[in-house]
Design a protein around this motif. Structure first.
Motif, mmCIF file in Angstrom:
data_model
loop_
_atom_site.group_PDB
_atom_site.id
_atom_site.type_symbol
_atom_site.label_atom_id
_atom_site.label_comp_id
_atom_site.label_asym_id
_atom_site.label_seq_id
_atom_site.Cartn_x
_atom_site.Cartn_y
_atom_site.Cartn_z
ATOM 1 N N PRO A 18 2.847 8.989 -6.617
ATOM 2 C CA PRO A 18 2.040 10.181 -6.347
ATOM 3 C C PRO A 18 2.718 11.174 -5.415
ATOM 4 O O PRO A 18 2.698 12.385 -5.669
ATOM 5 C CB PRO A 18 0.769 9.607 -5.715
ATOM 6 C CG PRO A 18 0.653 8.240 -6.263
ATOM 7 C CD PRO A 18 2.066 7.744 -6.392
ATOM 8 N N CYS A 19 3.327 10.676 -4.332
ATOM 9 C CA CYS A 19 3.956 11.582 -3.360
ATOM 10 C C CYS A 19 5.206 12.245 -3.917
ATOM 11 O O CYS A 19 5.417 13.449 -3.732
ATOM 12 C CB CYS A 19 4.293 10.825 -2.072
ATOM 13 S SG CYS A 19 2.853 10.404 -1.067
ATOM 14 N N TRP A 26 -4.644 7.916 -10.258
ATOM 15 C CA TRP A 26 -4.702 7.375 -11.618
ATOM 16 C C TRP A 26 -5.988 7.800 -12.321
ATOM 17 O O TRP A 26 -5.966 8.215 -13.483
ATOM 18 C CB TRP A 26 -4.602 5.851 -11.552
ATOM 19 C CG TRP A 26 -4.655 5.167 -12.879
ATOM 20 C CD1 TRP A 26 -3.630 5.023 -13.777
ATOM 21 C CD2 TRP A 26 -5.794 4.523 -13.473
ATOM 22 N NE1 TRP A 26 -4.060 4.331 -14.893
ATOM 23 C CE2 TRP A 26 -5.378 4.018 -14.729
ATOM 24 C CE3 TRP A 26 -7.101 4.324 -13.062
ATOM 25 C CZ2 TRP A 26 -6.246 3.327 -15.581
ATOM 26 C CZ3 TRP A 26 -7.971 3.647 -13.894
ATOM 27 C CH2 TRP A 26 -7.543 3.151 -15.147
ATOM 28 N N LEU A 27 -7.120 7.726 -11.615
ATOM 29 C CA LEU A 27 -8.401 8.127 -12.203
ATOM 30 C C LEU A 27 -8.416 9.614 -12.547
ATOM 31 O O LEU A 27 -8.969 10.013 -13.582
ATOM 32 C CB LEU A 27 -9.547 7.821 -11.230
ATOM 33 C CG LEU A 27 -9.928 6.348 -11.040
ATOM 34 C CD1 LEU A 27 -10.970 6.214 -9.948
ATOM 35 C CD2 LEU A 27 -10.420 5.739 -12.347
ATOM 36 N N ALA A 28 -7.823 10.431 -11.687
ATOM 37 C CA ALA A 28 -7.780 11.873 -11.941
ATOM 38 C C ALA A 28 -7.064 12.173 -13.248
ATOM 39 O O ALA A 28 -7.498 13.035 -14.026
ATOM 40 C CB ALA A 28 -7.099 12.597 -10.780
ATOM 41 N N GLY A 77 0.807 -1.215 0.000
ATOM 42 C CA GLY A 77 0.000 0.000 0.000
ATOM 43 C C GLY A 77 0.838 1.262 0.000
ATOM 44 O O GLY A 77 0.628 2.166 -0.822
ATOM 45 N N SER A 78 1.798 1.352 0.904
ATOM 46 C CA SER A 78 2.651 2.546 0.951
ATOM 47 C C SER A 78 3.493 2.654 -0.314
ATOM 48 O O SER A 78 3.762 3.764 -0.812
ATOM 49 C CB SER A 78 3.535 2.525 2.202
ATOM 50 O OG SER A 78 4.232 1.299 2.322
ATOM 51 N N ASN A 79 3.914 1.509 -0.875
ATOM 52 C CA ASN A 79 4.685 1.518 -2.117
ATOM 53 C C ASN A 79 3.872 2.102 -3.279
ATOM 54 O O ASN A 79 4.414 2.776 -4.159
ATOM 55 C CB ASN A 79 5.134 0.095 -2.461
ATOM 56 C CG ASN A 79 6.098 0.044 -3.628
ATOM 57 O OD1 ASN A 79 7.250 0.434 -3.517
ATOM 58 N ND2 ASN A 79 5.624 -0.416 -4.779
ATOM 59 N N LEU A 80 2.561 1.876 -3.276
ATOM 60 C CA LEU A 80 1.688 2.424 -4.318
ATOM 61 C C LEU A 80 1.649 3.950 -4.297
ATOM 62 O O LEU A 80 1.340 4.581 -5.304
ATOM 63 C CB LEU A 80 0.270 1.882 -4.157
ATOM 64 C CG LEU A 80 0.005 0.463 -4.661
ATOM 65 C CD1 LEU A 80 -1.366 -0.021 -4.199
ATOM 66 C CD2 LEU A 80 0.098 0.409 -6.183
ATOM 67 N N VAL A 110 -5.621 6.451 -2.555
ATOM 68 C CA VAL A 110 -4.830 7.535 -3.163
ATOM 69 C C VAL A 110 -4.293 7.113 -4.516
ATOM 70 O O VAL A 110 -4.394 7.856 -5.506
ATOM 71 C CB VAL A 110 -3.673 7.943 -2.219
ATOM 72 C CG1 VAL A 110 -2.604 8.737 -2.968
ATOM 73 C CG2 VAL A 110 -4.214 8.770 -1.056
ATOM 74 N N ALA A 111 -3.718 5.902 -4.585
ATOM 75 C CA ALA A 111 -3.149 5.420 -5.849
ATOM 76 C C ALA A 111 -4.228 5.333 -6.931
ATOM 77 O O ALA A 111 -4.013 5.773 -8.072
ATOM 78 C CB ALA A 111 -2.491 4.058 -5.641
#
Length: 495
Positions: free
Chosen positions: A188-189, A213-215, A181-184, A208-209
């Motif tokens: 973004p970060c 991607w959807l954004a 999860g944190s790797n995903l 968030v990931a």
């Protein structure tokens, strides 16, 4: 063995469950590995700890400021329901786990230790696992260990006869979730912060990931190549231009939204519950309470700026010597110091609107589980998603995606908490991953038994492998040399 457990309990209670001191310990280890002088190590640790404590004052203030509204909706309107909130969820597990499963809550802390070791090992062998992020948010780990403890025992009752087998399975799944999860959130970060050197370790990592991607895919660059309008690019006409300032925007929105709710609750109720004194002016109590949202947001952002620099610089020592190519995963509130400041209140309000509509739907449909929205999911999930969505998809994404997130939080939490029995104890964690991802995982394990456990482990292991194969030349570069990453990315765009 008892000595080892006592040492672990002391460490878990005073450091692992206290993120400020956990961050301070990481900074100390990192700077020592970098060969810094003792006084530089001390100064860095103090700044990191104080910075994180400032952040907790800000985030804690936001939560406490919302309390009159939360309590009022439950008491004033006789809404006897489950609250979706990490702390209510943790309390529900503490209250019900022994009664339902005959197991003590203490084992959840052992689960936390083993899962954390799994996370470290997965990152240590990153060349094989392709995992780059170490989950360092201790209080979140406690909440998640508690909820995962309940969900996996419910889904896999065949494990209850063997504590060792149960803890191994739980730790493997939870440790993989933390690492994957944190790797995903690394990409973004790093792109949001221009290579600040951290990722997110919180309750909405998959959320968030996915929304990032959807954004980009749904709201990103138009066919003519023009950039989408972000919140800060929207020029409001006339008097509305005051909303371009974050502090003013937050204050007015909170006055309009929560001011109305506080007025509906009424002075008599607020005095009876000791939220205000009889001699206080209702008008100025409402104004002050709503304006404090802006105060706490400003405090939170100050804390972010104070500790992030120390953490990311010192973590280079850990990355170079112990966990090559890794970065720390931190609280989602850290991202509020980057991107559009107006995305925070607007994302919160969009998510809140989604939750209210979903709750109304539960009432109309006569759902056996009624949900009350807690502040932590509705604010920290949706404000965080809005900041990331605005970066890739602009203003529309920053409003639409948090709105959908709010709906998912309520419906997902109602379904899973009612099914597994946590709703009867008054709370569920309720944040994005635990309202969307974990219900699916629980259903897979419940329906497929050992095959379900194997399927989840395999999917988790495959996720970073797929990420790596989709972007081999830049995958590790994004954490090791962000400037080189940007150059390679630009070359690819130009082609």
């Amino acid at each position: 063995m008892s000595i080892v457990m006592n040492v672990w309990n002391y460490f878990a209670t005073n450091i692992l469950q206290q993120p400020a001191f956990m961050i301070g310990l990481i900074v100390i280890i990192g700077y020592i590995l970098l060969g810094k002088k003792w006084y530089d190590v001390l100064a860095g640790a103090i700044k990191a700890i104080v910075g994180y404590l400032i952040l907790t004052v800000g985030s804690g203030g936001l939560v406490s400021n919302f309390r009159p509204v939360l309590v009022g909706l439950k008491d004033r309107f006789n809404m006897d329901a489950m609250v979706i909130d990490p702390y209510f969820g943790q309390n529900a597990v503490t209250a019900g786990v022994e009664e339902v499963f005959g197991k003590g809550f203490g084992q959840a802390m052992i689960l936390l230790l083993i899962a954390f070791i799994v996370n470290i090992l997965l990152v240590r062998f990153s060349k094989v696992t392709k995992l780059r992020a170490l989950f360092t948010t201790g209080h979140v780990q406690v909440q998640q260990a508690a909820t995962a403890y309940w969900l996996i025992m419910f889904a896999c009752p065949f494990l209850l006869n063997s504590d060792i087998k149960m803890l191994i399975v739980m730790a493997l799944i939870l440790g993989l979730y933390w690492a994957v999860g944190s790797n995903l959130t690394v990409k973004p970060c790093q792109e949001m912060t221009d290579g600040a050197g951290f990722c997110m370790a919180h309750q909405q990592m998959f959320g968030v990931a996915l929304n990032y991607w959807l954004a980009e895919k749904l709201f990103g660059k138009k066919k003519n190549g023009k950039e989408v309008k972000k919140l800060d690019d929207v020029e409001l006409p006339g008097f509305m231009s005051i909303f371009n300032e974050n502090m003013v925007c937050t204050s007015i929105l909170m006055l309009a939204f929560f001011g109305i709710i506080l007025v509906i609750l009424g002075k008599d109720y607020l005095v009876a519950k000791e939220f205000m004194k009889e001699a206080d002016s209702m008008l100025f109590y409402v104004i002050k309470t709503c304006l404090y949202f802006s105060v706490y947001l400003a405090i939170l952002q100050l804390g972010v700026r104070t500790f992030v620099t120390e953490l990311t610089q010192s973590f280079q020592g850990i990355a170079n010597k112990l966990l090559p190519g890794s970065i720390p995963g931190v609280d989602c509130a850290v991202i509020f110091g980057f991107g559009s400041a107006n995305a925070v209140p607007l994302g919160f309000l969009a998510g809140f609107a989604g939750q209210i509509i979903a709750i109304a739907a539960l009432i109309v449909l006569k759902s056996p589980v009624l949900v009350i929205c807690g502040f932590v999911p509705v604010f920290f999930d949706n404000a965080t998603i809005a900041v990331f969505a605005n970066e890739k998809g602009g203003a529309k994404a920053a409003l639409i995606l948090p709105f959908i997130s709010g709906i998912c939080q309520v419906f997902g939490s109602a379904i899973i908490a009612g099914w597994v029995g946590m709703a009867a104890y008054g709370g569920y964690l309720g944040m994005w991953d635990w309202a969307v991802v974990w219900p699916v995982m629980t259903a897979v394990m419940k329906c497929l038994s050992y095959f379900g456990i194997a399927a989840i482990v395999i999917v988790m292991i495959l996720i970073p492998q797929i990420q790596y194969r989709l972007d081999k030349d830049k995958y590790f570069l994004i954490t090791e040399d962000f400037e080189a990453y940007k150059e390679k990315k630009q070359v690819k765009i130009n082609k």
